[in-house]
Design a protein around this motif. Sequence first.
Motif, PDB file in Angstrom:
ATOM      1  N   VAL A 297       0.823  -1.206   0.000  1.00 11.12           N
ATOM      2  CA  VAL A 297       0.000   0.000   0.000  1.00 11.12           C
ATOM      3  C   VAL A 297       0.859   1.258   0.000  1.00 11.12           C
ATOM      4  CG1 VAL A 297      -1.874   1.235   1.159  1.00 11.12           C
ATOM      5  CG2 VAL A 297      -1.723  -1.261   1.339  1.00 11.12           C
ATOM      6  N   ARG A 298       0.548   2.169  -0.912  1.00 12.28           N
ATOM      7  CA  ARG A 298       1.119   3.516  -0.873  1.00 12.28           C
ATOM      8  C   ARG A 298       0.083   4.441  -0.253  1.00 12.28           C
ATOM      9  NH1 ARG A 298       4.223   6.100  -5.860  1.00 12.28           N
ATOM     10  NH2 ARG A 298       5.731   4.609  -5.000  1.00 12.28           N
ATOM     11  N   ILE A 299       0.501   5.215   0.726  1.00 17.76           N
ATOM     12  CA  ILE A 299      -0.396   6.118   1.443  1.00 17.76           C
ATOM     13  C   ILE A 299      -0.096   7.548   1.028  1.00 17.76           C
ATOM     14  CG2 ILE A 299      -1.156   6.943   3.712  1.00 17.76           C
ATOM     15  CD1 ILE A 299      -0.044   4.218   4.799  1.00 17.76           C
ATOM     16  N   ARG A 300      -1.114   8.241   0.553  1.00 19.45           N
ATOM     17  CA  ARG A 300      -0.993   9.654   0.208  1.00 19.45           C
ATOM     18  C   ARG A 300      -1.671  10.476   1.302  1.00 19.45           C
ATOM     19  NH1 ARG A 300      -0.196  11.252  -5.167  1.00 19.45           N
ATOM     20  NH2 ARG A 300      -1.576  13.014  -4.798  1.00 19.45           N
ATOM     21  N   TRP A 327       3.329  -1.480  13.895  1.00 15.97           N
ATOM     22  CA  TRP A 327       1.991  -1.727  14.437  1.00 15.97           C
ATOM     23  C   TRP A 327       1.296  -2.871  13.717  1.00 15.97           C
ATOM     24  CZ3 TRP A 327       1.073   4.174  13.744  1.00 15.97           C
ATOM     25  CH2 TRP A 327       1.717   4.864  14.792  1.00 15.97           C
ATOM     26  N   LEU A 328       1.504  -2.965  12.409  1.00 15.82           N
ATOM     27  CA  LEU A 328       0.830  -4.007  11.625  1.00 15.82           C
ATOM     28  C   LEU A 328       1.458  -5.380  11.847  1.00 15.82           C
ATOM     29  CD1 LEU A 328       0.322  -2.034   8.300  1.00 15.82           C
ATOM     30  CD2 LEU A 328      -1.461  -2.724   9.906  1.00 15.82           C
ATOM     31  N   GLY A 329       2.695  -5.414  12.266  1.00 20.04           N
ATOM     32  CA  GLY A 329       3.344  -6.689  12.532  1.00 20.04           C
ATOM     33  C   GLY A 329       4.124  -7.215  11.345  1.00 20.04           C
ATOM     34  N   GLU A 330       5.035  -8.102  11.637  1.00 20.36           N
ATOM     35  CA  GLU A 330       5.892  -8.695  10.603  1.00 20.36           C
ATOM     36  C   GLU A 330       5.077  -9.603   9.686  1.00 20.36           C
ATOM     37  OE1 GLU A 330       9.839  -9.250   8.958  1.00 20.36           O
ATOM     38  OE2 GLU A 330       8.979  -7.828  10.391  1.00 20.36           O
ATOM     39  N   PRO A 331       5.146  -9.395   8.366  1.00 19.36           N
ATOM     40  CA  PRO A 331       4.439 -10.281   7.436  1.00 19.36           C
ATOM     41  C   PRO A 331       4.915 -11.723   7.554  1.00 19.36           C
ATOM     42  CG  PRO A 331       5.158  -8.294   6.321  1.00 19.36           C
ATOM     43  CD  PRO A 331       5.837  -8.303   7.663  1.00 19.36           C
ATOM     44  N   GLU A 332       3.976 -12.652   7.411  1.00 20.61           N
ATOM     45  CA  GLU A 332       4.295 -14.068   7.422  1.00 20.61           C
ATOM     46  C   GLU A 332       3.899 -14.687   6.094  1.00 20.61           C
ATOM     47  OE1 GLU A 332       2.778 -16.103  10.841  1.00 20.61           O
ATOM     48  OE2 GLU A 332       2.928 -14.315  12.093  1.00 20.61           O
ATOM     49  N   ASP A 333       4.601 -15.752   5.734  1.00 20.30           N
ATOM     50  CA  ASP A 333       4.407 -16.357   4.413  1.00 20.30           C
ATOM     51  C   ASP A 333       2.957 -16.689   4.114  1.00 20.30           C
ATOM     52  OD1 ASP A 333       7.104 -16.185   3.913  1.00 20.30           O
ATOM     53  OD2 ASP A 333       7.533 -18.193   4.667  1.00 20.30           O
ATOM     54  N   SER A 334       2.249 -17.257   5.063  1.00 18.50           N
ATOM     55  CA  SER A 334       0.911 -17.782   4.802  1.00 18.50           C
ATOM     56  C   SER A 334      -0.201 -16.802   5.147  1.00 18.50           C
ATOM     57  CB  SER A 334       0.698 -19.067   5.602  1.00 18.50           C
ATOM     58  OG  SER A 334       0.844 -18.804   6.994  1.00 18.50           O
ATOM     59  N   LYS A 335       0.147 -15.592   5.577  1.00 18.87           N
ATOM     60  CA  LYS A 335      -0.854 -14.657   6.048  1.00 18.87           C
ATOM     61  C   LYS A 335      -1.214 -13.622   4.977  1.00 18.87           C
ATOM     62  CE  LYS A 335      -0.826 -16.301  10.304  1.00 18.87           C
ATOM     63  NZ  LYS A 335      -1.987 -16.939  10.924  1.00 18.87           N
ATOM     64  N   ALA A 336      -2.384 -13.022   5.158  1.00 20.74           N
ATOM     65  CA  ALA A 336      -2.817 -11.936   4.284  1.00 20.74           C
ATOM     66  C   ALA A 336      -2.304 -10.621   4.859  1.00 20.74           C
ATOM     67  CB  ALA A 336      -4.334 -11.927   4.168  1.00 20.74           C
ATOM     68  N   TRP A 337      -1.005 -10.413   4.777  1.00 22.56           N
ATOM     69  CA  TRP A 337      -0.384  -9.246   5.374  1.00 22.56           C
ATOM     70  C   TRP A 337      -0.667  -7.968   4.586  1.00 22.56           C
ATOM     71  CZ3 TRP A 337       2.496  -7.918   1.275  1.00 22.56           C
ATOM     72  CH2 TRP A 337       3.088  -8.927   0.510  1.00 22.56           C
ATOM     73  N   ILE A 338      -0.443  -6.855   5.248  1.00 25.89           N
ATOM     74  CA  ILE A 338      -0.462  -5.547   4.598  1.00 25.89           C
ATOM     75  C   ILE A 338       0.900  -4.911   4.838  1.00 25.89           C
ATOM     76  CG2 ILE A 338      -1.464  -3.231   4.593  1.00 25.89           C
ATOM     77  CD1 ILE A 338      -4.102  -4.465   5.439  1.00 25.89           C
ATOM     78  N   TRP A 339       1.546  -4.466   3.772  1.00 24.18           N
ATOM     79  CA  TRP A 339       2.860  -3.860   3.883  1.00 24.18           C
ATOM     80  C   TRP A 339       2.797  -2.437   3.324  1.00 24.18           C
ATOM     81  CZ3 TRP A 339       7.117  -4.485   6.505  1.00 24.18           C
ATOM     82  CH2 TRP A 339       8.275  -3.836   6.119  1.00 24.18           C
ATOM     83  N   PRO A 340       2.861  -1.407   4.191  1.00 24.82           N
ATOM     84  CA  PRO A 340       2.913  -0.025   3.689  1.00 24.82           C
ATOM     85  C   PRO A 340       4.189   0.191   2.890  1.00 24.82           C
ATOM     86  CG  PRO A 340       2.320  -0.089   6.025  1.00 24.82           C
ATOM     87  CD  PRO A 340       2.821  -1.457   5.661  1.00 24.82           C
ATOM     88  N   GLU A 341       4.038   0.468   1.608  1.00 24.09           N
ATOM     89  CA  GLU A 341       5.199   0.590   0.717  1.00 24.09           C
ATOM     90  C   GLU A 341       5.897   1.933   0.912  1.00 24.09           C
ATOM     91  OE1 GLU A 341       6.408   2.043  -3.540  1.00 24.09           O
ATOM     92  OE2 GLU A 341       4.703   2.644  -2.319  1.00 24.09           O
ATOM     93  N   THR A 342       5.123   3.002   1.021  1.00 24.83           N
ATOM     94  CA  THR A 342       5.687   4.325   1.251  1.00 24.83           C
ATOM     95  C   THR A 342       4.580   5.270   1.674  1.00 24.83           C
ATOM     96  OG1 THR A 342       7.121   6.032   0.301  1.00 24.83           O
ATOM     97  CG2 THR A 342       5.384   5.196  -1.100  1.00 24.83           C
ATOM     98  N   ILE A 343       4.958   6.394   2.252  1.00 27.33           N
ATOM     99  CA  ILE A 343       4.016   7.467   2.568  1.00 27.33           C
ATOM    100  C   ILE A 343       4.433   8.696   1.769  1.00 27.33           C
ATOM    101  CG2 ILE A 343       3.197   9.069   4.340  1.00 27.33           C
ATOM    102  CD1 ILE A 343       3.388   6.857   6.376  1.00 27.33           C
ATOM    103  N   VAL A 344       3.505   9.239   1.011  1.00 26.14           N
ATOM    104  CA  VAL A 344       3.753  10.424   0.197  1.00 26.14           C
ATOM    105  C   VAL A 344       2.977  11.587   0.806  1.00 26.14           C
ATOM    106  CG1 VAL A 344       3.551  11.448  -2.090  1.00 26.14           C
ATOM    107  CG2 VAL A 344       4.029   8.995  -1.857  1.00 26.14           C
TER     108      VAL A 344
END
Length: 430
Positions: A297-300, A327-344
Amino acid sequence: MITVGIPFTFVHAADLHLDSPFKGLTKVPDAVRERLRESTFAALRGLCDIVRREKVDFVVLAGDLFDAADRSLRAQLRLQRALGEMTALGAQVYIVHGNHDPESGRQAKLDWPEGVHVFDSGGVGCLPAFSRDGELVAHVYGISYPTQAVTDNLALRFKKKEGAPFHLALLHANVDGDSSHDNYAPCKLEELANAGFQYWALGHVHNRRILHEYPHVVYPGNIQGRSIRETGGKGAYVVSVSDTGSIDMRFRDVADVLWQEISVSIAGIEREQELKNRLLTALEEVGREAEGRPALVRIRLEGRGVLHDRLLQPIVAEEWLEELREWLGEPEDSKAWIWPETIVVRTGGLLQLETASEESGFVGELLRRGVAATQQSDLSKALLDEAIDALYRQPKIREWLDSRSHEERAQWISQAMELSLSLLREEDAG
C-alpha cells in the motif's frame, strides 16, 4: 451482431510477465519478497482455475507471457505445466509473443502440450478453434514479435478468411498511442473496428479496457500487478458468445498480491493520535477489500491541516512509515499481510497559497509567480527549467523531465511553495 449458431466461451488474458523480478523494492521482509516472487505463478494457476470452473472452449494469450526475452527456465517449465492443465481440461490455447518475450529471445527446447498453438512472426496466421463438442466456432488469427522493438502497424496485416462464424484477432499492440506504454505495433482504434473481426484480443496495456463493442476491442490488463502503478484487481476476461452473436464479458480477478494506493486526509485533526487512528482505519479497510490476499500500500497524505508543517519536517514521513509497519506486525508467508510501501506527503497548510500570494514583499511575489505557473503549462516548464538548470544539463534527467505532464509539474511547484511558505513562516516566528 452476427449469427454464430453454436455458443462458445473463451478466456482472454495477456501480459503474464512470468517470473517478474519486482525491481526497486528495498527493505522488505523475506515473506513479502518471496510472495511477490511467486505471485505471477499463483496468478497463472488462477487462470487454470478459470478454465476448470468455466469449462471454456479455448484460451487466447496476447503476448508478454514472460518478463524477459531470455526467459527463465522455471518460468518456461511452469508455463508448460499450466498449459498442460488447460488442454487436459479440454481447452485449446492460442498464443502470440510480444515485446517482452519476442521470438529472438533465448528459449529452452521444450515441447508444448498438444492443443497449444503458438503463432510465429512470419505473417498473420489463421487457425480454427473448436467447441468442446468438436464444432468449428471461430477462426483465430495472430502474429508474434520477431524482436523486441516492433514499430510496424501489424494490425494492417490481418485479413479475414471466410469459413468460420466468428473471427478473433490476437495482437500485442499499442492502440491510439497510449503514452504510458512503449509505442510498439502502433495502430488506430478505427482500423481495428473496421477490419471485419468480431473480437480483437489485445495485449500490452496493463490496465483492462474495453475500447469498443461490436466489434469488441479489448485489453484485459496483466494478471498480476508489478508495481504501485498497477493497482487493484488483475486478471482475465471470460467471454461468452451466444448463438445469436451477442457477447457477454465477465472479468475474473486472479492477482495473488494487490498493490493499492489510498488517500488519508489530515483535515480537521490536530493531534498525531488522530492521524494514527485514521491511518490504521484506512489500512484495515484495505485488508477487508483485499479479501484474504496480501497487499502493498502507498499512502498519500492529503488535505489541509495543522499537522502539515510537522509532516514536512525531515524524516517525519519515514518515521510514520516505520511505525505503521511495526503496528501491523511482521508479514508471514501464509498470512494476508499488509505492507505499507511508502508514505507520500501531499498536504497543505491552513493558509491557502492563493491567499498568501496577496501579501506584499518577497513571500507574496514568490507565491504569485508559483501560483501562475501551476495554471499555465509554459510557465510551469520555464520555472522548473530555471530552478533545476544544473540537473537539466544531464541528458537522461532532461529527457525524463521533458516527458512530465503539466499536472505533474504543477504538483511539484505547489509542494515547493508549501515548503517555502512553511520554512519562511518558521523563520519569521523564530
